[in-house]
Design a protein around this motif. Sequence first.
Motif, PDB file in Angstrom:
ATOM      1  N   MET A 221       0.839  -1.178   0.000  1.00 41.70           N
ATOM      2  CA  MET A 221       0.000   0.000   0.000  1.00 41.70           C
ATOM      3  C   MET A 221       0.883   1.239   0.000  1.00 41.70           C
ATOM      4  SD  MET A 221      -2.836   1.333   2.747  1.00 41.70           S
ATOM      5  CE  MET A 221      -1.675   1.532   4.065  1.00 41.70           C
ATOM      6  N   GLN A 222       0.416   2.244  -0.696  1.00 42.99           N
ATOM      7  CA  GLN A 222       1.046   3.553  -0.684  1.00 42.99           C
ATOM      8  C   GLN A 222      -0.023   4.569  -0.294  1.00 42.99           C
ATOM      9  OE1 GLN A 222       1.913   3.324  -4.844  1.00 42.99           O
ATOM     10  NE2 GLN A 222       4.112   3.218  -4.441  1.00 42.99           N
ATOM     11  N   TYR A 223       0.382   5.660   0.305  1.00 44.23           N
ATOM     12  CA  TYR A 223      -0.613   6.674   0.631  1.00 44.23           C
ATOM     13  C   TYR A 223       0.013   8.053   0.669  1.00 44.23           C
ATOM     14  CZ  TYR A 223       1.109   6.980   5.431  1.00 44.23           C
ATOM     15  OH  TYR A 223       1.886   7.182   6.536  1.00 44.23           O
ATOM     16  N   THR A 224      -0.860   9.033   0.598  1.00 44.44           N
ATOM     17  CA  THR A 224      -0.487  10.426   0.753  1.00 44.44           C
ATOM     18  C   THR A 224      -1.622  11.117   1.495  1.00 44.44           C
ATOM     19  OG1 THR A 224       0.270  12.422  -0.385  1.00 44.44           O
ATOM     20  CG2 THR A 224      -1.464  11.152  -1.465  1.00 44.44           C
ATOM     21  N   GLU A 225      -1.353  12.284   1.995  1.00 41.77           N
ATOM     22  CA  GLU A 225      -2.358  13.028   2.739  1.00 41.77           C
ATOM     23  C   GLU A 225      -2.927  14.130   1.866  1.00 41.77           C
ATOM     24  OE1 GLU A 225      -2.390  15.528   6.913  1.00 41.77           O
ATOM     25  OE2 GLU A 225      -0.973  13.881   6.671  1.00 41.77           O
ATOM     26  N   ALA A 226      -4.144  14.560   2.168  1.00 44.17           N
ATOM     27  CA  ALA A 226      -4.774  15.659   1.453  1.00 44.17           C
ATOM     28  C   ALA A 226      -5.607  16.479   2.429  1.00 44.17           C
ATOM     29  CB  ALA A 226      -5.664  15.124   0.335  1.00 44.17           C
ATOM     30  N   LYS A 227      -5.945  17.674   1.999  1.00 35.74           N
ATOM     31  CA  LYS A 227      -6.833  18.533   2.776  1.00 35.74           C
ATOM     32  C   LYS A 227      -8.091  18.779   1.947  1.00 35.74           C
ATOM     33  CE  LYS A 227      -3.326  20.958   5.438  1.00 35.74           C
ATOM     34  NZ  LYS A 227      -2.080  20.390   5.003  1.00 35.74           N
ATOM     35  N   MET A 228      -9.189  19.068   2.637  1.00 40.83           N
ATOM     36  CA  MET A 228     -10.438  19.359   1.947  1.00 40.83           C
ATOM     37  C   MET A 228     -10.368  20.747   1.327  1.00 40.83           C
ATOM     38  SD  MET A 228     -13.398  18.106   1.166  1.00 40.83           S
ATOM     39  CE  MET A 228     -13.679  16.811   2.332  1.00 40.83           C
ATOM     40  N   GLY A 229     -10.784  20.818   0.087  1.00 37.58           N
ATOM     41  CA  GLY A 229     -10.844  22.091  -0.616  1.00 37.58           C
ATOM     42  C   GLY A 229     -12.283  22.525  -0.808  1.00 37.58           C
ATOM     43  N   ARG A 230     -12.590  22.991  -1.995  1.00 36.72           N
ATOM     44  CA  ARG A 230     -13.935  23.463  -2.309  1.00 36.72           C
ATOM     45  C   ARG A 230     -14.902  22.290  -2.439  1.00 36.72           C
ATOM     46  NH1 ARG A 230     -12.242  26.442  -7.674  1.00 36.72           N
ATOM     47  NH2 ARG A 230     -10.957  24.557  -7.707  1.00 36.72           N
ATOM     48  N   ILE A 231     -16.179  22.577  -2.281  1.00 36.06           N
ATOM     49  CA  ILE A 231     -17.232  21.589  -2.489  1.00 36.06           C
ATOM     50  C   ILE A 231     -18.146  22.130  -3.579  1.00 36.06           C
ATOM     51  CG2 ILE A 231     -19.181  20.355  -1.467  1.00 36.06           C
ATOM     52  CD1 ILE A 231     -17.724  20.658   1.248  1.00 36.06           C
ATOM     53  N   PHE A 232     -18.363  21.335  -4.622  1.00 36.71           N
ATOM     54  CA  PHE A 232     -19.195  21.744  -5.739  1.00 36.71           C
ATOM     55  C   PHE A 232     -20.454  20.880  -5.795  1.00 36.71           C
ATOM     56  CE2 PHE A 232     -14.823  22.651  -7.003  1.00 36.71           C
ATOM     57  CZ  PHE A 232     -14.910  23.978  -7.403  1.00 36.71           C
ATOM     58  N   VAL A 233     -21.568  21.511  -6.091  1.00 35.85           N
ATOM     59  CA  VAL A 233     -22.841  20.819  -6.283  1.00 35.85           C
ATOM     60  C   VAL A 233     -23.237  21.058  -7.737  1.00 35.85           C
ATOM     61  CG1 VAL A 233     -25.245  20.660  -5.558  1.00 35.85           C
ATOM     62  CG2 VAL A 233     -23.473  21.226  -3.874  1.00 35.85           C
ATOM     63  N   LEU A 234     -23.342  19.974  -8.514  1.00 41.65           N
ATOM     64  CA  LEU A 234     -23.634  20.089  -9.944  1.00 41.65           C
ATOM     65  C   LEU A 234     -25.002  19.504 -10.258  1.00 41.65           C
ATOM     66  CD1 LEU A 234     -20.452  19.949  -9.681  1.00 41.65           C
ATOM     67  CD2 LEU A 234     -20.473  19.060 -11.998  1.00 41.65           C
ATOM     68  N   ARG A 235     -25.769  20.228 -11.034  1.00 44.56           N
ATOM     69  CA  ARG A 235     -26.984  19.675 -11.630  1.00 44.56           C
ATOM     70  C   ARG A 235     -26.634  19.356 -13.064  1.00 44.56           C
ATOM     71  NH1 ARG A 235     -32.265  22.527 -13.998  1.00 44.56           N
ATOM     72  NH2 ARG A 235     -33.121  20.629 -14.900  1.00 44.56           N
ATOM     73  N   LEU A 236     -26.648  18.071 -13.395  1.00 44.95           N
ATOM     74  CA  LEU A 236     -26.364  17.644 -14.756  1.00 44.95           C
ATOM     75  C   LEU A 236     -27.672  17.630 -15.543  1.00 44.95           C
ATOM     76  CD1 LEU A 236     -23.903  14.753 -13.887  1.00 44.95           C
ATOM     77  CD2 LEU A 236     -23.387  17.143 -14.376  1.00 44.95           C
TER      78      LEU A 236
ATOM     79  N   ALA B 109     -24.350  15.657  -9.087  1.00 45.29           N
ATOM     80  CA  ALA B 109     -22.999  15.258  -8.701  1.00 45.29           C
ATOM     81  C   ALA B 109     -22.509  16.190  -7.606  1.00 45.29           C
ATOM     82  CB  ALA B 109     -22.048  15.308  -9.891  1.00 45.29           C
ATOM     83  N   ILE B 110     -21.857  15.609  -6.630  1.00 44.60           N
ATOM     84  CA  ILE B 110     -21.190  16.374  -5.584  1.00 44.60           C
ATOM     85  C   ILE B 110     -19.704  16.095  -5.745  1.00 44.60           C
ATOM     86  CG2 ILE B 110     -20.938  16.793  -3.109  1.00 44.60           C
ATOM     87  CD1 ILE B 110     -23.759  17.409  -4.183  1.00 44.60           C
ATOM     88  N   ILE B 111     -18.921  17.156  -5.852  1.00 47.25           N
ATOM     89  CA  ILE B 111     -17.478  17.016  -6.015  1.00 47.25           C
ATOM     90  C   ILE B 111     -16.801  17.650  -4.802  1.00 47.25           C
ATOM     91  CG2 ILE B 111     -15.479  17.663  -7.411  1.00 47.25           C
ATOM     92  CD1 ILE B 111     -17.321  17.554  -9.862  1.00 47.25           C
ATOM     93  N   LEU B 112     -16.030  16.839  -4.090  1.00 43.31           N
ATOM     94  CA  LEU B 112     -15.281  17.293  -2.918  1.00 43.31           C
ATOM     95  C   LEU B 112     -13.817  17.409  -3.331  1.00 43.31           C
ATOM     96  CD1 LEU B 112     -16.835  14.857  -0.279  1.00 43.31           C
ATOM     97  CD2 LEU B 112     -17.625  17.137  -0.920  1.00 43.31           C
ATOM     98  N   GLU B 113     -13.359  18.621  -3.490  1.00 38.80           N
ATOM     99  CA  GLU B 113     -11.995  18.861  -3.938  1.00 38.80           C
ATOM    100  C   GLU B 113     -10.995  18.455  -2.850  1.00 38.80           C
ATOM    101  OE1 GLU B 113      -9.708  22.518  -6.096  1.00 38.80           O
ATOM    102  OE2 GLU B 113     -10.872  23.002  -4.296  1.00 38.80           O
ATOM    103  N   LEU B 114      -9.907  17.832  -3.273  1.00 37.41           N
ATOM    104  CA  LEU B 114      -8.805  17.472  -2.386  1.00 37.41           C
ATOM    105  C   LEU B 114      -7.626  18.388  -2.707  1.00 37.41           C
ATOM    106  CD1 LEU B 114      -9.067  13.599  -2.789  1.00 37.41           C
ATOM    107  CD2 LEU B 114     -10.047  15.024  -0.977  1.00 37.41           C
TER     108      LEU B 114
END
Length: 147
Positions: A1-16, A122-127
């Motif tokens: 296994m490999q891993y890295t850390e991330a922080k929460m960025g912007r949150i987008f709510v999309l109506r397709l 769609a909900i997009i949670l930016e990392l």
Amino acid sequence: MQYTEAKMGRIFVLRLHDNDHLPDVIEAFAVREKVSSALCFLVGGMKDKGRVVVGPKNGDVLPVEPMVELLRGVHEVCGVGTIFLNEEEKPKLHMHASFGRDKKTLTGCVRMGMDIWRIGEAIILELKDTTAKRAIDKETRFEFLEV
């Protein structure tokens, strides 16, 4: 296994919208908003004839030959995926979803393409602050995460 850390960025709510094409619509949005890493959730409907990758024909044989099923009729969809930059520095969606119609369910990858039927959300949670990227594995030709 490999891993890295991330922080929460912007949150987008999309109506397709009706006929929006996956994965293109999500990837184009990521380019426009400069989203290089994210978690993505999807709910809604998919049109007839969407192409779903449902596995390799033979998991022990290289190169991998994907099995593709066509959706027959409009289906409900619930999916989860990730967005990371590929080797060309373009955001690439990797999403698996379950598609339901009547009493039948089909689960697989959306990478071969499909169109939204009437409603898609769609909900997009930016990392942020992550080094993860996609790179093509020479043996399998899969785009694996490098972290």
